[in-house]
Design a protein around this motif. Sequence first.
Motif, PDB file in Angstrom:
ATOM      1  N   VAL A 163       0.840  -1.200   0.000  1.00 30.28           N
ATOM      2  CA  VAL A 163       0.000   0.000   0.000  1.00 30.28           C
ATOM      3  C   VAL A 163       0.876   1.251   0.000  1.00 30.28           C
ATOM      4  N   LEU A 164       1.984   1.235   0.745  1.00 31.26           N
ATOM      5  CA  LEU A 164       2.899   2.375   0.731  1.00 31.26           C
ATOM      6  C   LEU A 164       3.504   2.541  -0.668  1.00 31.26           C
ATOM      7  N   LEU A 165       3.892   1.457  -1.286  1.00 29.87           N
ATOM      8  CA  LEU A 165       4.420   1.519  -2.653  1.00 29.87           C
ATOM      9  C   LEU A 165       3.376   2.103  -3.596  1.00 29.87           C
ATOM     10  N   TRP A 166       2.141   1.623  -3.490  1.00 27.50           N
ATOM     11  CA  TRP A 166       1.070   2.127  -4.359  1.00 27.50           C
ATOM     12  C   TRP A 166       0.854   3.620  -4.112  1.00 27.50           C
ATOM     13  N   LEU A 167       0.866   4.025  -2.857  1.00 21.45           N
ATOM     14  CA  LEU A 167       0.659   5.426  -2.500  1.00 21.45           C
ATOM     15  C   LEU A 167       1.724   6.310  -3.150  1.00 21.45           C
ATOM     16  N   VAL A 168       2.983   5.907  -3.033  1.00 26.68           N
ATOM     17  CA  VAL A 168       4.083   6.688  -3.611  1.00 26.68           C
ATOM     18  C   VAL A 168       3.977   6.721  -5.131  1.00 26.68           C
ATOM     19  N   GLU A 169       3.740   5.575  -5.743  1.00 27.90           N
ATOM     20  CA  GLU A 169       3.669   5.541  -7.206  1.00 27.90           C
ATOM     21  C   GLU A 169       2.472   6.325  -7.733  1.00 27.90           C
ATOM     22  N   THR A 170       1.371   6.291  -7.024  1.00 30.37           N
ATOM     23  CA  THR A 170       0.190   7.050  -7.450  1.00 30.37           C
ATOM     24  C   THR A 170       0.460   8.552  -7.358  1.00 30.37           C
ATOM     25  N   ALA A 171       1.134   8.972  -6.302  1.00 32.64           N
ATOM     26  CA  ALA A 171       1.428  10.399  -6.119  1.00 32.64           C
ATOM     27  C   ALA A 171       2.318  10.939  -7.234  1.00 32.64           C
ATOM     28  N   GLU A 172       3.081  10.071  -7.859  1.00 38.54           N
ATOM     29  CA  GLU A 172       4.003  10.485  -8.915  1.00 38.54           C
ATOM     30  C   GLU A 172       3.355  10.518 -10.303  1.00 38.54           C
ATOM     31  N   GLN A 173       2.121  10.079 -10.406  1.00 35.15           N
ATOM     32  CA  GLN A 173       1.439  10.007 -11.691  1.00 35.15           C
ATOM     33  C   GLN A 173       0.639  11.280 -11.974  1.00 35.15           C
ATOM     34  N   PRO A 174       0.477  11.605 -13.270  1.00 35.95           N
ATOM     35  CA  PRO A 174      -0.437  12.708 -13.608  1.00 35.95           C
ATOM     36  C   PRO A 174      -1.842  12.368 -13.095  1.00 35.95           C
ATOM     37  N   GLY A 175      -2.518  13.327 -12.611  1.00 38.10           N
ATOM     38  CA  GLY A 175      -3.871  13.104 -12.092  1.00 38.10           C
ATOM     39  C   GLY A 175      -3.898  12.553 -10.685  1.00 38.10           C
ATOM     40  N   ALA A 176      -2.748  12.539 -10.000  1.00 42.71           N
ATOM     41  CA  ALA A 176      -2.688  11.999  -8.635  1.00 42.71           C
ATOM     42  C   ALA A 176      -3.643  12.723  -7.700  1.00 42.71           C
ATOM     43  N   ARG A 177      -3.856  14.015  -7.938  1.00 42.60           N
ATOM     44  CA  ARG A 177      -4.709  14.809  -7.051  1.00 42.60           C
ATOM     45  C   ARG A 177      -6.190  14.453  -7.209  1.00 42.60           C
ATOM     46  N   ASN A 178      -6.513  13.654  -8.218  1.00 45.17           N
ATOM     47  CA  ASN A 178      -7.881  13.152  -8.368  1.00 45.17           C
ATOM     48  C   ASN A 178      -8.121  11.946  -7.464  1.00 45.17           C
ATOM     49  N   VAL A 179      -7.031  11.354  -6.980  1.00 43.31           N
ATOM     50  CA  VAL A 179      -7.130  10.133  -6.169  1.00 43.31           C
ATOM     51  C   VAL A 179      -6.727  10.401  -4.726  1.00 43.31           C
ATOM     52  N   LEU A 180      -5.686  11.212  -4.540  1.00 45.60           N
ATOM     53  CA  LEU A 180      -5.128  11.468  -3.212  1.00 45.60           C
ATOM     54  C   LEU A 180      -5.320  12.938  -2.838  1.00 45.60           C
ATOM     55  N   ASP A 181      -5.361  13.215  -1.533  1.00 43.25           N
ATOM     56  CA  ASP A 181      -5.430  14.600  -1.062  1.00 43.25           C
ATOM     57  C   ASP A 181      -4.193  15.358  -1.533  1.00 43.25           C
ATOM     58  N   HIS A 182      -4.370  16.649  -1.791  1.00 41.38           N
ATOM     59  CA  HIS A 182      -3.276  17.479  -2.297  1.00 41.38           C
ATOM     60  C   HIS A 182      -2.078  17.485  -1.357  1.00 41.38           C
ATOM     61  N   ASP A 183      -2.339  17.559  -0.042  1.00 37.81           N
ATOM     62  CA  ASP A 183      -1.219  17.614   0.896  1.00 37.81           C
ATOM     63  C   ASP A 183      -0.439  16.303   0.926  1.00 37.81           C
ATOM     64  N   VAL A 184      -1.096  15.185   0.646  1.00 35.17           N
ATOM     65  CA  VAL A 184      -0.411  13.892   0.578  1.00 35.17           C
ATOM     66  C   VAL A 184       0.488  13.854  -0.653  1.00 35.17           C
ATOM     67  N   VAL A 185      -0.041  14.274  -1.789  1.00 41.26           N
ATOM     68  CA  VAL A 185       0.749  14.295  -3.028  1.00 41.26           C
ATOM     69  C   VAL A 185       1.949  15.216  -2.854  1.00 41.26           C
ATOM     70  N   ASP A 186       1.728  16.394  -2.312  1.00 41.18           N
ATOM     71  CA  ASP A 186       2.821  17.345  -2.104  1.00 41.18           C
ATOM     72  C   ASP A 186       3.891  16.767  -1.179  1.00 41.18           C
ATOM     73  N   ALA A 187       3.465  16.136  -0.105  1.00 40.94           N
ATOM     74  CA  ALA A 187       4.423  15.574   0.856  1.00 40.94           C
ATOM     75  C   ALA A 187       5.260  14.473   0.223  1.00 40.94           C
ATOM     76  N   ILE A 188       4.622  13.605  -0.550  1.00 38.60           N
ATOM     77  CA  ILE A 188       5.349  12.493  -1.161  1.00 38.60           C
ATOM     78  C   ILE A 188       6.359  12.998  -2.189  1.00 38.60           C
ATOM     79  N   THR A 189       5.938  13.920  -3.027  1.00 35.24           N
ATOM     80  CA  THR A 189       6.843  14.396  -4.071  1.00 35.24           C
ATOM     81  C   THR A 189       7.932  15.320  -3.510  1.00 35.24           C
ATOM     82  N   ARG A 190       7.595  16.175  -2.565  1.00 36.32           N
ATOM     83  CA  ARG A 190       8.568  17.130  -2.012  1.00 36.32           C
ATOM     84  C   ARG A 190       9.638  16.423  -1.183  1.00 36.32           C
ATOM     85  N   HIS A 191       9.266  15.355  -0.492  1.00 35.53           N
ATOM     86  CA  HIS A 191      10.197  14.701   0.430  1.00 35.53           C
ATOM     87  C   HIS A 191      10.754  13.380  -0.114  1.00 35.53           C
TER      88      HIS A 191
END
Length: 197
Positions: A163-191
């Motif tokens: 699930v952690l792998l899926w979360l990270v890979e999803t955050a890196e995809q276009p349209g990630a903000r349609n699936v995950l909260d914006h702050d989650v996507v930002d945190a994964i990509t920024r850090h």
Amino acid sequence: MLRQMAPGIERCMYCEDSQGTDIEHFWPKGRYPAGAFCWENYLLACSFCNSNCKREDFPLNSSDLPLLLNPASIDPQDDPRHHLTFRHSTGHFNATGVKGQPSITTFDLNGARTGRRLPQGRLDAFGTLQDLTVAYARASQAGETAKAADIQGRMTRYPFSSVLLWLVETAEQPGARNVLDHDVVDAITRHNLRSWL
């Protein structure tokens, strides 16, 4: 060595939930006795997956090659991402490759046969890991390095590591903000949480 290969804190290499307690023979030793003492054939599994789910089940294709995913394999053909997708709305795995459905069925990854609540556990992991991702980002930004390190450790040891792998890979995809909260996507990509995997 098997404990180090297992996800989380010595979790079962099949279900990723229960603690791995059994040395499991990927190629069943009853049908393939030559593999009984072969290191490459050993996995760490929970007693439920080993004794109640897989047992001697070992489907093969027409070339006599396994139709089950081998969690210890380094062969790209065994990469679970080629055969399974995580449905974040239900916690279920869907088959996307030839080894997907046989693995789902044999290991009862969706609980259809045994009533195991693995999908609920994955949903819980999905929510908790998102919360921890945001907490990690806040601690990092505040310069609280010890707290951030503690959160990182909890996340990487958490059950259902896929699930952690899926979360990270999803955050890196276009349209990630349609699936995950914006702050989650930002945190994964920024850090760069990918570096943890």
